[in-house]
Design an enzyme around this catalytic site. Structure first.
Site, PDB file in Angstrom:
ATOM      1  N   VAL A  31      22.692 -40.888   3.600  1.00  0.00           N
ATOM      2  CA  VAL A  31      21.820 -42.250   3.824  1.00  0.00           C
ATOM      3  C   VAL A  31      21.167 -42.653   2.667  1.00  0.00           C
ATOM      4  O   VAL A  31      21.112 -43.943   2.356  1.00  0.00           O
ATOM      5  CB  VAL A  31      20.564 -41.828   4.746  1.00  0.00           C
ATOM      6  CG1 VAL A  31      19.632 -40.962   4.236  1.00  0.00           C
ATOM      7  CG2 VAL A  31      19.906 -42.976   5.094  1.00  0.00           C
ATOM      8  N   HIS A 104      28.800 -42.968   6.180  1.00  0.00           N
ATOM      9  CA  HIS A 104      27.628 -42.055   5.858  1.00  0.00           C
ATOM     10  C   HIS A 104      26.814 -41.615   7.142  1.00  0.00           C
ATOM     11  O   HIS A 104      27.026 -42.267   8.289  1.00  0.00           O
ATOM     12  CB  HIS A 104      26.736 -42.700   5.025  1.00  0.00           C
ATOM     13  CG  HIS A 104      25.717 -43.491   5.642  1.00  0.00           C
ATOM     14  ND1 HIS A 104      24.437 -43.079   6.201  1.00  0.00           N
ATOM     15  CD2 HIS A 104      25.830 -45.022   5.941  1.00  0.00           C
ATOM     16  CE1 HIS A 104      23.852 -44.258   6.713  1.00  0.00           C
ATOM     17  NE2 HIS A 104      24.532 -45.256   6.768  1.00  0.00           N
ATOM     18  N   CYS A 105      26.442 -40.559   7.127  1.00  0.00           N
ATOM     19  CA  CYS A 105      25.272 -40.055   8.171  1.00  0.00           C
ATOM     20  C   CYS A 105      23.987 -39.730   7.235  1.00  0.00           C
ATOM     21  O   CYS A 105      23.781 -40.236   6.330  1.00  0.00           O
ATOM     22  CB  CYS A 105      25.948 -38.832   8.927  1.00  0.00           C
ATOM     23  SG  CYS A 105      26.372 -37.395   7.850  1.00  0.00           S
ATOM     24  N   PHE A 106      23.291 -38.804   7.741  1.00  0.00           N
ATOM     25  CA  PHE A 106      22.038 -38.406   6.950  1.00  0.00           C
ATOM     26  C   PHE A 106      22.495 -37.789   5.724  1.00  0.00           C
ATOM     27  O   PHE A 106      22.198 -38.249   4.584  1.00  0.00           O
ATOM     28  CB  PHE A 106      20.839 -37.677   7.796  1.00  0.00           C
ATOM     29  CG  PHE A 106      19.668 -37.388   6.924  1.00  0.00           C
ATOM     30  CD1 PHE A 106      18.876 -38.655   7.031  1.00  0.00           C
ATOM     31  CD2 PHE A 106      19.565 -36.268   6.513  1.00  0.00           C
ATOM     32  CE1 PHE A 106      17.809 -38.305   6.163  1.00  0.00           C
ATOM     33  CE2 PHE A 106      18.182 -36.349   5.757  1.00  0.00           C
ATOM     34  CZ  PHE A 106      17.230 -37.322   5.558  1.00  0.00           C
TER      35      PHE A 106
END
Length: 164
Positions: A31, A104-106
Site C-alpha cells: 500500500v 498491491h495489497c497491504f
C-alpha cells in the site's frame, strides 16, 4: 521503517515483452508503494490493482489519471482466492496492453503475490514453482499464506487440464 523506504515499496516483476505483446511493465508492491505513485510516478504506472479486505479504506486514485480496480480479498488461509484469478488476470492483460501496472495489497506479500503468481502461471505458461520462484526472486517479501499456496497448486492442475 522510514517513510522514504516505504514509499518505494514496489518491485518490477516483468519488463516489456520483447515480442511487443505487452506494452507495460508489471510491478508488485505494498500500500505504501501504491500511495507513493501519487507523489512520484517516475515508473509511469497508470494502472493499479488494489487487493484488500476493506475497499472503502483503500487509497483513492483519480479515475482521470489511473485505471484502478479493487478486489475485496481477505488474507486468511480459508479465504477462497481462486475464484478471483480470472477477473484479476483479465484486468492485468487488458492494462498491460497500454500501461505499467502495479498490483498491491497491504504488505505486498500474500494476496497481491498470489494474484501475480496466478497470472504468471496462466499467461506465461509457468509451473507454480517457476512462477513462485520468479516472484520471490524479484520481491523477497513474496509469501502467500498456506491456503493461497494450496489454491495456486490447485490452479496449476486446472491449467494443465485446460491445455489438454
Amino acid at each position: 521503517m522510514q517513510m522514504n523506504q516505504q514509499s518505494k515499496d514496489m518491485n518490477l516483476i516483468i519488463q516489456l515483452d520483447k515480442n511487443e505483446r505487452l506494452k507495460g511493465n508489471l510491478y508488485l508492491g505494498s500500500v505504501y508503494g501504491a500511495d507513493s505513485i501519487k507523489q512520484d510516478n517516475s515508473q509511469k504506472i497508470f494502472s493499479i490493482l488494489s487487493i484488500g479486505n476493506e475497499p472503502e479504506n483503500q487509497i483513492k486514485f483519480d479515475p482521470k489519471e489511473f485505471n484502478h480496480m479493487t478486489l475485496e480479498i481477505y488474507d486468511h488461509p480459508n479465504f477462497k482466492i481462486l475464484p478471483f484469478f480470472e477477473t484479476a488476470i483479465s484486468f492485468i492483460n487488458q492494462e498491460l496492453q497500454e500501461n505499467n501496472l502495479l498490483i498491491h495489497c497491504f504488505a505486498g506479500a500474500s494476496r497481491s503475490s498470489t494474484i501475480v503468481i496466478a497470472y504468471l502461471m496462466k499467461e506465461h505458461k509457468m509451473s507454480f514453482l517457476e512462477a513462485f520462484n520468479l516472484a520471490k526472486s524479484k520481491r523477497q517479501k513474496t509469501n502467500p499464506n498456506q491456503g493461497f499456496l494450496e489454491q495456486l497448486k490447485q490452479y496449476e492442475n486446472i491449467l494443465k487440464y485446460q491445455q489438454q
